[in-house]
Enzyme design. Structure first.
Site, short mmCIF file in Angstrom:
data_model
loop_
_atom_site.label_atom_id
_atom_site.label_comp_id
_atom_site.label_asym_id
_atom_site.label_seq_id
_atom_site.Cartn_x
_atom_site.Cartn_y
_atom_site.Cartn_z
N GLN A 99 -2.81 -80.31 -39.05
CA GLN A 99 -3.47 -81.31 -39.89
C GLN A 99 -2.77 -81.48 -41.16
O GLN A 99 -3.13 -82.34 -41.91
CB GLN A 99 -4.86 -80.36 -40.20
CG GLN A 99 -5.76 -80.31 -39.10
CD GLN A 99 -7.01 -79.51 -39.67
OE1 GLN A 99 -7.23 -78.94 -40.68
NE2 GLN A 99 -8.01 -79.34 -38.68
N HIS A 162 -6.43 -77.04 -42.30
CA HIS A 162 -7.35 -77.02 -43.68
C HIS A 162 -6.48 -77.07 -44.63
O HIS A 162 -6.25 -76.16 -45.71
CB HIS A 162 -8.18 -75.85 -43.69
CG HIS A 162 -9.23 -75.50 -42.34
ND1 HIS A 162 -10.18 -74.67 -42.55
CD2 HIS A 162 -9.47 -76.44 -41.50
CE1 HIS A 162 -10.95 -74.77 -41.17
NE2 HIS A 162 -10.53 -75.94 -40.62
#
Length: 382
Positions: A99, A162
């Site tokens: 991510q 995250h």
């Protein structure tokens, strides 16, 4: 722009918006994708630009151009006609894994005077580690000039999940940066690190002396609130000056929160969702020391990007928070009343929405999370 009006300026703006406002025409090469029914009447969705690889952040400049990031590490300028610049020079090296990558971009509230912009990104560290960083520079003729890092999440850890992250400018001159807990769970509860936190900074990256944990150490001093999981949506309500965030839960339990100074929001000790393996997590009401969410969503919406609408094109939406939804594949409209909130509408776009912004033409601009990502423009049907 992600700047926030003062309360007096907001009052003046809302009064001015009582007079009729006309939509500016979309760029000449924009392609109408579809027309959708909404509470504000029929809305035209136009594709302004495409060919972007995993666009992550968009911010409109005062002259109608837009800054757009691409996750692999590129920052582009979208002209008013929808054409895209070559990648700008001077951007930082990013950790483009999982991510992570080049994420949020925001023009300084005084951009018209100082040409300053802020970039949040996943910064590579030693031995394959990474963490979110925030830097700022000046938009010059050749790209981003004099870029320097002003804040680093600590510690850098392994893994690609995250990172957060969104930038929001408060009316008192500070900025907020939202930070994911890097899928490490427990550090979100500790103030000796900045994983799973909202941090509040001066615009030069220094720590305000009135932060709730100032004096407890370098990491704690920057913290505004903690106990968060992964925050990819944040915006300031211009009527109150309050920060609102939307954060991703585990299996269920996405949250809308209004972070207050020094408050603990409970992750990973409480949640409205479950662990991915199906194990239960105690719900927030079982632990009164934690601050509960204002709204929680199961099934999830996967919130990413948020803006408070203040324009004149969508009068019925004025004052609402519009939240991008990856899983929701559209915008989630939330009515905000002081400290309370209620979801009132979903605006279907049939695409994973990564970010949303209001343009100087009062239209809404969203970016789609795809390898062939696009900038879409939403405006009322004429």
């Amino acid at each position: 722009m992600r700047s926030t009006l003062t309360l007096s300026a907001t009052t003046t703006l809302l009064a001015a918006l009582a007079s009729p406002a006309l939509a500016q025409s979309p760029p000449g090469n924009a392609q109408v994708v579809k027309t959708i029914a909404t509470s504000a009447g029929p809305v035209t969705v136009s594709r302004v630009a495409d060919g972007l690889e995993r666009p992550w952040g968009i911010d409109l400049l005062p002259d109608g151009r837009a800054l757009v990031t691409e996750k692999p590490g590129r920052l582009r300028i979208m002209a008013r006609d929808g054409s895209l610049s070559a990648p700008l020079a001077g951007t930082p090296k990013v950790f483009n894994q999982g991510q992570g990558g080049l994420m949020d971009v925001a023009a300084d509230p005084d951009f018209a005077r100082n040409r300053t912009l802020y970039i949040a990104y996943a910064e590579p560290g030693e031995n394959g580690t990474a963490g979110t960083a925030l830097g700022r520079g000046t938009l010059g003729e050749q790209g981003v000039e004099d870029f320097r890092v002003i804040f680093r999440q600590s510690p850098k850890v392994d893994g690609g999940n995250h990172f957060g992250t969104r930038i929001a400018f408060a009316p008192d001159g500070h900025l907020f940066l939202t930070l994911g807990e890097r899928y490490k769970f427990d550090p979100a509860q500790s103030r000796d690190n900045t994983l799973g936190k909202v941090v509040r900074l001066n615009r030069d990256g220094s720590v305000p002396k009135d932060n709730p944990f100032a004096g407890e150490g370098a990491a704690a001093g920057a913290i505004w609130s903690y106990g968060h999981r992964n925050i990819e949506a944040a915006a300031i309500d211009p009527r109150s000056g309050s920060l609102w965030i939307a954060e991703m839960g585990p299996m269920g339990g996405d949250e809308l929160n209004r972070p207050e100074a020094g408050r603990n929001y409970g992750w990973p000790l409480v949640s409205w969702g479950k662990h991915y393996d199906g194990r239960a997590i105690p719900t927030p009401p079982t632990r009164k020391e934690f601050t509960d969410a204002v709204i929680h969503w199961t099934p999830v919406i996967s919130p990413s990007g948020m803006v408070f609408y203040t324009g004149g094109l969508f009068r019925d939406w004025r004052g609402s928070a519009l939240i991008g939804g990856l899983s929701a594949k559209g915008l989630v409209r939330v009515a905000i009343d002081g400290t309370g909130a209620k979801e009132v509408e979903r605006i279907p776009l049939d695409a994973r929405i990564r970010d949303v912004a209001q343009g100087p033409d009062d239209a809404l601009y969203v970016i789609t999370d795809a390898t062939d990502g696009a900038v879409l423009r939403l405006a009322p049907v004429k």
